[in-house]
Design a protein around this motif. Structure first.
Motif, PDB file in Angstrom:
ATOM      1  N   PRO A   4       0.817  -1.219   0.000  1.00 19.44           N
ATOM      2  CA  PRO A   4       0.000   0.000   0.000  1.00 19.44           C
ATOM      3  C   PRO A   4       0.847   1.263   0.000  1.00 19.44           C
ATOM      4  N   LEU A   5       0.282   2.307  -0.579  1.00 17.50           N
ATOM      5  CA  LEU A   5       0.874   3.637  -0.536  1.00 17.50           C
ATOM      6  C   LEU A   5       0.043   4.526   0.380  1.00 17.50           C
ATOM      7  N   SER A   6       0.726   5.317   1.194  1.00 17.83           N
ATOM      8  CA  SER A   6       0.079   6.296   2.056  1.00 17.83           C
ATOM      9  C   SER A   6       0.754   7.646   1.881  1.00 17.83           C
ATOM     10  N   ILE A   7       0.212   8.673   2.516  1.00 21.25           N
ATOM     11  CA  ILE A   7       0.688  10.045   2.327  1.00 21.25           C
ATOM     12  C   ILE A   7       1.034  10.673   3.671  1.00 21.25           C
ATOM     13  N   LEU A   8       2.151  11.394   3.698  1.00 22.70           N
ATOM     14  CA  LEU A   8       2.507  12.257   4.824  1.00 22.70           C
ATOM     15  C   LEU A   8       2.480  13.697   4.338  1.00 22.70           C
ATOM     16  N   ASP A   9       1.679  14.530   4.982  1.00 26.26           N
ATOM     17  CA  ASP A   9       1.483  15.920   4.559  1.00 26.26           C
ATOM     18  C   ASP A   9       1.943  16.861   5.668  1.00 26.26           C
ATOM     19  N   LEU A  10       2.703  17.889   5.292  1.00 23.62           N
ATOM     20  CA  LEU A  10       3.135  18.925   6.229  1.00 23.62           C
ATOM     21  C   LEU A  10       2.237  20.160   6.176  1.00 23.62           C
ATOM     22  N   ALA A  11       1.228  20.144   5.331  1.00 20.57           N
ATOM     23  CA  ALA A  11       0.450  21.361   5.043  1.00 20.57           C
ATOM     24  C   ALA A  11       1.410  22.508   4.733  1.00 20.57           C
ATOM     25  N   PRO A  12       2.241  22.349   3.683  1.00 21.06           N
ATOM     26  CA  PRO A  12       3.282  23.341   3.414  1.00 21.06           C
ATOM     27  C   PRO A  12       2.730  24.640   2.855  1.00 21.06           C
ATOM     28  N   LEU A  13       3.266  25.748   3.343  1.00 22.71           N
ATOM     29  CA  LEU A  13       3.034  27.035   2.702  1.00 22.71           C
ATOM     30  C   LEU A  13       3.934  27.124   1.473  1.00 22.71           C
ATOM     31  N   VAL A  14       3.506  27.904   0.499  1.00 19.78           N
ATOM     32  CA  VAL A  14       4.360  28.183  -0.655  1.00 19.78           C
ATOM     33  C   VAL A  14       4.616  29.678  -0.710  1.00 19.78           C
ATOM     34  N   LEU A 252      -0.168  -6.966  17.190  1.00 18.55           N
ATOM     35  CA  LEU A 252       0.637  -7.257  16.008  1.00 18.55           C
ATOM     36  C   LEU A 252       1.418  -8.551  16.227  1.00 18.55           C
ATOM     37  N   LYS A 253       1.189  -9.507  15.353  1.00 16.06           N
ATOM     38  CA  LYS A 253       1.874 -10.796  15.475  1.00 16.06           C
ATOM     39  C   LYS A 253       3.221 -10.821  14.778  1.00 16.06           C
ATOM     40  N   GLN A 254       3.388  -9.988  13.758  1.00 14.28           N
ATOM     41  CA  GLN A 254       4.638  -9.913  13.011  1.00 14.28           C
ATOM     42  C   GLN A 254       5.032  -8.453  12.852  1.00 14.28           C
ATOM     43  N   PRO A 255       6.320  -8.182  12.645  1.00 16.93           N
ATOM     44  CA  PRO A 255       6.732  -6.779  12.446  1.00 16.93           C
ATOM     45  C   PRO A 255       5.984  -6.143  11.275  1.00 16.93           C
ATOM     46  N   ARG A 256       5.667  -4.858  11.413  1.00 10.92           N
ATOM     47  CA  ARG A 256       5.077  -4.099  10.309  1.00 10.92           C
ATOM     48  C   ARG A 256       5.832  -2.785  10.188  1.00 10.92           C
ATOM     49  N   VAL A 257       6.426  -2.590   9.017  1.00 10.21           N
ATOM     50  CA  VAL A 257       7.270  -1.423   8.775  1.00 10.21           C
ATOM     51  C   VAL A 257       6.691  -0.586   7.639  1.00 10.21           C
ATOM     52  N   MET A 258       6.565   0.700   7.879  1.00 12.10           N
ATOM     53  CA  MET A 258       6.237   1.652   6.825  1.00 12.10           C
ATOM     54  C   MET A 258       7.454   2.553   6.640  1.00 12.10           C
ATOM     55  N   VAL A 259       7.859   2.780   5.394  1.00 11.98           N
ATOM     56  CA  VAL A 259       9.050   3.576   5.091  1.00 11.98           C
ATOM     57  C   VAL A 259       8.643   4.785   4.253  1.00 11.98           C
ATOM     58  N   SER A 260       9.144   5.949   4.641  1.00 12.71           N
ATOM     59  CA  SER A 260       8.789   7.193   3.956  1.00 12.71           C
ATOM     60  C   SER A 260       9.761   7.501   2.820  1.00 12.71           C
ATOM     61  N   ALA A 261       9.301   8.325   1.880  1.00 13.34           N
ATOM     62  CA  ALA A 261      10.157   8.753   0.775  1.00 13.34           C
ATOM     63  C   ALA A 261       9.677  10.088   0.235  1.00 13.34           C
ATOM     64  N   ASP A 262      10.639  10.946  -0.150  1.00 12.34           N
ATOM     65  CA  ASP A 262      10.335  12.173  -0.899  1.00 12.34           C
ATOM     66  C   ASP A 262      10.114  11.806  -2.359  1.00 12.34           C
ATOM     67  N   VAL A 263       8.992  12.237  -2.916  1.00 19.02           N
ATOM     68  CA  VAL A 263       8.621  11.831  -4.267  1.00 19.02           C
ATOM     69  C   VAL A 263       8.045  13.023  -5.022  1.00 19.02           C
ATOM     70  N   LEU A 264       8.356  13.103  -6.309  1.00 19.88           N
ATOM     71  CA  LEU A 264       7.678  14.050  -7.198  1.00 19.88           C
ATOM     72  C   LEU A 264       7.578  13.404  -8.577  1.00 19.88           C
ATOM     73  N   VAL A 265       6.354  13.219  -9.033  1.00 21.21           N
ATOM     74  CA  VAL A 265       6.092  12.534 -10.293  1.00 21.21           C
ATOM     75  C   VAL A 265       5.498  13.524 -11.286  1.00 21.21           C
ATOM     76  N   THR A 348       5.743  11.546   0.654  1.00 18.88           N
ATOM     77  CA  THR A 348       5.607  12.975   0.916  1.00 18.88           C
ATOM     78  C   THR A 348       6.066  13.749  -0.320  1.00 18.88           C
ATOM     79  N   THR A 349       5.175  14.586  -0.827  1.00 15.88           N
ATOM     80  CA  THR A 349       5.415  15.332  -2.062  1.00 15.88           C
ATOM     81  C   THR A 349       5.101  16.802  -1.838  1.00 15.88           C
ATOM     82  N   ILE A 350       6.019  17.661  -2.256  1.00 11.80           N
ATOM     83  CA  ILE A 350       5.797  19.104  -2.187  1.00 11.80           C
ATOM     84  C   ILE A 350       6.095  19.700  -3.550  1.00 11.80           C
ATOM     85  N   ALA A 351       5.231  20.567  -4.013  1.00  7.83           N
ATOM     86  CA  ALA A 351       5.453  21.334  -5.239  1.00  7.83           C
ATOM     87  C   ALA A 351       4.868  22.719  -5.024  1.00  7.83           C
ATOM     88  N   HIS A 352       5.400  23.710  -5.714  1.00  5.13           N
ATOM     89  CA  HIS A 352       4.895  25.065  -5.524  1.00  5.13           C
ATOM     90  C   HIS A 352       3.468  25.192  -6.036  1.00  5.13           C
TER      91      HIS A 352
END
Length: 370
Positions: A4-14, A252-265, A348-352
């Motif tokens: 699965p893909l999820s999103i982390l948002d900073l509510a960035p100002l531009v 949780l019966k087994q480890p569950r890891v989510m890893v973040s990444a900076d992305v711009l597509v 996590t994606t930021i664009a102006h």
């Protein structure tokens, strides 16, 4: 099947925008993320950061819940050093009472980590290297920033005078007890967190190294979110420490890891690289101790006067941002997932331009599940 893909948002100002504009963009992006099929939508907690409007996760999550229907929502992360366990449980208990079963309580060390990082001794340098196709860059040293006068000033407002932040284990013990509620003393007196007791929350720990957060998440059988986007040099250390310390729990019966990444597509690599030009300028504002500035425009980035020192302090973040066509970014995310063994990826994606940001998430979701 892809993870699965999820999103982390900073509510960035531009640049040229303001806080209301940033928050409107966040609400719109959350609605779009639900339509695109993202699994979770998390918001960060940052203070005294001119370019970030996400300072109060629970308040913002309530607004997001009101304009979405089913996407899971959460904090990435509530900073346990600046709030009591009761405040955290009441805030998220209130959210769960209004929108049952939708919330992740992501927790991170804050006051504790600030003190430790300010006093940390320089680490032996390990240069950039590739592990099975994944770039592991040179470590960035945060100690000078956390030891700075500006950091001390901001810290003076984050806790009551004389207050000492709880250790992570103690904070978790209190949170667990209040969620299970009621809490009694040895004389039979009871207190109940209202709202909060009995709330249906999924508790996560977030971490940027193989230190206390990773080890504690494993020892308590909690899911763990590791930050490739904040501290790419430490990602393998973090996930390894978590898995090595994991003990199965009722949650949780087994480890569950989510890893973040900076992305711009974007539609092609050249367009994505063009849209990503402000990223290094923005990271520089963080790495020089100013706090993230409002995200620059492409035009502002193109006239920025770089020094060799500037480029050096942002290199790890710039080099580990996945900016490119859908095919390019999917390939790099697949590598990140394979090397870390992530069960989920946090993007996590930021664009102006807001349209560019939304389009990035749309293209990624479409090609990730193709």
């Amino acid at each position: 099947m892809p993870v699965p893909l999820s999103i982390l948002d900073l509510a960035p100002l531009v640049s040229g925008g303001d806080v209301p504009d940033a928050l409107r963009r966040t609400l719109d992006l959350a609605r779009r993320a639900e339509q695109f099929g993202y699994h979770r939508y998390w918001v960060a907690e940052h203070h005294f950061t001119p370019g970030v409007a996400s300072s109060q996760p629970a308040l913002l999550l309530g607004q997001i819940a009101a304009v979405t229907e089913h996407i899971r929502l959460g904090s990435g992360a509530v900073q346990t050093g600046f709030l009591t366990a009761l405040s955290i449980v009441e805030q998220f208990g209130l959210l769960d009472a209004l929108y049952p079963g939708r919330f992740d309580l992501g927790l991170g060390r804050s006051g504790q980590a600030r003190v430790e990082k300010a006093a940390a001794k320089p680490q032996a340098e390990v240069g950039d290297h590739i592990v099975d196709g994944l770039l592991i860059p040179k470590h960035f040293d945060w100690a000078p920033i956390f030891a700075s006068k500006r950091s001390q000033l901001s810290g003076s407002f984050l806790t009551q005078p004389g207050a000492q932040p709880l250790g992570l284990t103690e904070a978790l013990d209190q949170i667990d007890a209040l969620l299970a509620g009621p809490v009694a003393d040895d004389e039979g007196n009871e207190v109940v967190a209202t709202p909060g007791a009995g709330a249906d929350l999924q508790v996560w720990l977030l971490g940027s190294s193989g230190g206390e957060s990773a080890r504690t998440a494993g020892a308590r059988g909690l899911p763990f979110a590791a930050n490739y986007h904040v501290a790419p040099a430490k990602i393998l250390e973090a996930v390894a420490a978590y898995r090595a310390s994991f003990v199965p729990s009722a949650a949780l019966k087994q480890p569950r890891v989510m890893v973040s990444a900076d992305v711009l597509v974007a539609e092609d690599d050249a367009t994505a690289r063009h849209l990503a030009k402000p990223f290094g300028v923005w990271v520089r504002s963080i790495r020089t101790g100013l706090g993230a500035v409002p995200y620059p425009s492409i035009e502002e980035a193109e006239v920025f006067a770089w020094t060799d020192q500037d480029r050096a302090i942002v290199a790890d973040r710039v080099d580990t941002q996945f900016a490119g066509s859908p095919q390019t970014v999917v390939e790099r995310l697949n590598t990140l997932q394979r090397v870390t063994g992530a069960d989920e990826l946090l993007i996590t994606t930021i664009a102006h331009d807001h349209a560019d940001r939304v389009r990035s998430y749309e293209l990624l979701a479409k090609h990730w599940s193709a």
